[in-house]
Design a protein around this motif. Sequence first.
Motif, PDB file in Angstrom:
ATOM      1  N   PHE A  97       5.669   8.419  -7.191  1.00 17.02           N
ATOM      2  CA  PHE A  97       5.677   7.216  -8.034  1.00 17.02           C
ATOM      3  C   PHE A  97       6.330   7.532  -9.392  1.00 17.02           C
ATOM      4  CE2 PHE A  97       3.375   4.527 -11.176  1.00 17.02           C
ATOM      5  CZ  PHE A  97       3.725   3.285 -10.688  1.00 17.02           C
ATOM      6  N   HIS A  98       5.908   8.655  -9.987  1.00 14.31           N
ATOM      7  CA  HIS A  98       6.436   9.107 -11.277  1.00 14.31           C
ATOM      8  C   HIS A  98       7.921   9.453 -11.157  1.00 14.31           C
ATOM      9  CE1 HIS A  98       5.795  10.889 -15.297  1.00 14.31           C
ATOM     10  NE2 HIS A  98       6.584  11.886 -14.918  1.00 14.31           N
ATOM     11  N   ALA A  99       8.294  10.065 -10.030  1.00 19.61           N
ATOM     12  CA  ALA A  99       9.689  10.449  -9.798  1.00 19.61           C
ATOM     13  C   ALA A  99      10.591   9.216  -9.707  1.00 19.61           C
ATOM     14  CB  ALA A  99       9.806  11.281  -8.525  1.00 19.61           C
ATOM     15  N   VAL A 100      10.111   8.175  -9.001  1.00 20.98           N
ATOM     16  CA  VAL A 100      10.903   6.938  -8.883  1.00 20.98           C
ATOM     17  C   VAL A 100      11.146   6.361 -10.277  1.00 20.98           C
ATOM     18  CG1 VAL A 100      10.893   4.550  -8.042  1.00 20.98           C
ATOM     19  CG2 VAL A 100      10.178   6.390  -6.531  1.00 20.98           C
ATOM     20  N   HIS A 117      27.332   3.869 -14.418  1.00 24.75           N
ATOM     21  CA  HIS A 117      27.701   2.752 -15.282  1.00 24.75           C
ATOM     22  C   HIS A 117      28.170   1.519 -14.526  1.00 24.75           C
ATOM     23  CE1 HIS A 117      27.030   5.451 -18.542  1.00 24.75           C
ATOM     24  NE2 HIS A 117      27.916   6.321 -18.064  1.00 24.75           N
ATOM     25  N   ASP A 118      28.777   1.734 -13.340  1.00 24.16           N
ATOM     26  CA  ASP A 118      29.247   0.601 -12.555  1.00 24.16           C
ATOM     27  C   ASP A 118      28.031  -0.137 -11.975  1.00 24.16           C
ATOM     28  OD1 ASP A 118      31.724  -0.586 -10.963  1.00 24.16           O
ATOM     29  OD2 ASP A 118      30.036  -0.363  -9.567  1.00 24.16           O
ATOM     30  N   ILE A 119      27.933  -1.462 -12.266  1.00 24.68           N
ATOM     31  CA  ILE A 119      26.709  -2.194 -11.918  1.00 24.68           C
ATOM     32  C   ILE A 119      26.425  -2.193 -10.421  1.00 24.68           C
ATOM     33  CG2 ILE A 119      25.547  -4.441 -12.049  1.00 24.68           C
ATOM     34  CD1 ILE A 119      26.082  -4.401 -14.812  1.00 24.68           C
ATOM     35  N   LYS A 120      27.486  -2.391  -9.629  1.00 28.23           N
ATOM     36  CA  LYS A 120      27.296  -2.429  -8.167  1.00 28.23           C
ATOM     37  C   LYS A 120      26.841  -1.073  -7.652  1.00 28.23           C
ATOM     38  CE  LYS A 120      29.671  -6.078  -5.746  1.00 28.23           C
ATOM     39  NZ  LYS A 120      31.038  -6.590  -5.503  1.00 28.23           N
ATOM     40  N   LYS A 121      27.513  -0.020  -8.128  1.00 27.78           N
ATOM     41  CA  LYS A 121      27.156   1.344  -7.713  1.00 27.78           C
ATOM     42  C   LYS A 121      25.736   1.669  -8.151  1.00 27.78           C
ATOM     43  CE  LYS A 121      31.465   3.932  -7.755  1.00 27.78           C
ATOM     44  NZ  LYS A 121      32.243   4.730  -8.713  1.00 27.78           N
ATOM     45  N   LEU A 161      20.227   2.975  -6.927  1.00 30.69           N
ATOM     46  CA  LEU A 161      18.797   2.731  -7.124  1.00 30.69           C
ATOM     47  C   LEU A 161      18.093   2.457  -5.794  1.00 30.69           C
ATOM     48  CD1 LEU A 161      18.759   0.494 -10.341  1.00 30.69           C
ATOM     49  CD2 LEU A 161      17.681   2.733 -10.079  1.00 30.69           C
ATOM     50  N   LYS A 162      18.710   1.601  -4.969  1.00 27.25           N
ATOM     51  CA  LYS A 162      18.116   1.256  -3.669  1.00 27.25           C
ATOM     52  C   LYS A 162      18.013   2.490  -2.785  1.00 27.25           C
ATOM     53  CE  LYS A 162      19.012  -3.639  -3.117  1.00 27.25           C
ATOM     54  NZ  LYS A 162      20.270  -4.367  -3.316  1.00 27.25           N
ATOM     55  N   LEU A 163      19.086   3.278  -2.773  1.00 19.83           N
ATOM     56  CA  LEU A 163      19.130   4.486  -1.944  1.00 19.83           C
ATOM     57  C   LEU A 163      18.036   5.464  -2.391  1.00 19.83           C
ATOM     58  CD1 LEU A 163      20.926   5.676   0.353  1.00 19.83           C
ATOM     59  CD2 LEU A 163      22.099   6.974  -1.428  1.00 19.83           C
ATOM     60  N   LEU A 193      12.886   8.214  -1.399  1.00 17.00           N
ATOM     61  CA  LEU A 193      11.569   8.653  -1.860  1.00 17.00           C
ATOM     62  C   LEU A 193      10.438   7.968  -1.087  1.00 17.00           C
ATOM     63  CD1 LEU A 193      12.017   9.285  -5.659  1.00 17.00           C
ATOM     64  CD2 LEU A 193      11.708  10.895  -3.819  1.00 17.00           C
ATOM     65  N   LEU A 194      10.676   6.737  -0.647  1.00 20.27           N
ATOM     66  CA  LEU A 194       9.684   6.049   0.206  1.00 20.27           C
ATOM     67  C   LEU A 194       9.543   6.795   1.529  1.00 20.27           C
ATOM     68  CD1 LEU A 194       7.863   3.497   0.377  1.00 20.27           C
ATOM     69  CD2 LEU A 194       9.727   2.404   1.618  1.00 20.27           C
ATOM     70  N   LEU A 195      10.683   7.224   2.060  1.00 21.07           N
ATOM     71  CA  LEU A 195      10.706   7.997   3.306  1.00 21.07           C
ATOM     72  C   LEU A 195       9.948   9.309   3.128  1.00 21.07           C
ATOM     73  CD1 LEU A 195      12.346   6.814   5.679  1.00 21.07           C
ATOM     74  CD2 LEU A 195      14.032   8.601   5.290  1.00 21.07           C
TER      75      LEU A 195
END
Lengths: 133, 122
Positions: free
Chosen positions: B71-74, B86-90, B95-97, B102-104
């Motif tokens: 949780f702290h790591a996320v 810096h690129d918003i899409k990237k 972030l999702k990845l 970490l959920l895995l």
Amino acid sequence: MQRPISPHLQVYRLPLTAILSISHRITGTLLVVGLMFYVGLLTTAVLGADYFTALQKTVATIPGQTLLWIWIYALLFHACHGIRHILWDSIRGFSRDQLFRHNMIELALSVGLTVALFLLTHGSSSALSWVGL
Amino acid sequence: MKTVHKTSAGSAATTHWWRQRLSALILLPLTLWFILCIAQLPSLTHAAFLEWIRNLWNATALSLFLIVSIFHAVLGLEVVIEDYVHDIKKRQTTLKLMRFILLLTESAAILAILKLVFPETP
């Protein structure tokens, strides 16, 4: 559009406080890698003794033990700098003298704790019986 | 005060801040305990490890340490990614990845501990 981006680390001459601050991020990221390795070890323990021992033996090698203790130091450094952040959050410790003094305390405490824990875990095992290992 | 807090722009950041500090405080004592445990890894046999984790206190402390750590790591990695990608899409993808990985890791850890503590279950 190319807008200026922050933080511009390359334009500053980093004082020790800043080096410790960036180290907090670097150690935090490295700690996650070690944590994932530990979860890998847990998984091999489920698969069986052979898998577990194979992975555990890599930790027992000299490079393995070195990495283990670097990881432990990174964890203790991160914890000590974290305490510093909690102090900073309470709006304390920002004067020049305090910054210098706390830098030294932080480094000494993290090194000291690592050495103490190393000695504790490499001395007589009876001191550690309470963790059950 | 409550409405001010809820509608203020800093609300999400404040929540993030509190979560980070609270998890950090919980982790402080658990960290020392965890270090004492992993220091034994170089000489740890599979049998000794099983005996250790089947102690309910150890299994509970280890689960708590791993859950709060991840949780702290996320929270920490979120800030690092937001600052350096810096690129918003990237940034969104990274972030999702990161959260997915970490959920895995967390699922694998909990599943492994349960399987080790209750070996009879399929």
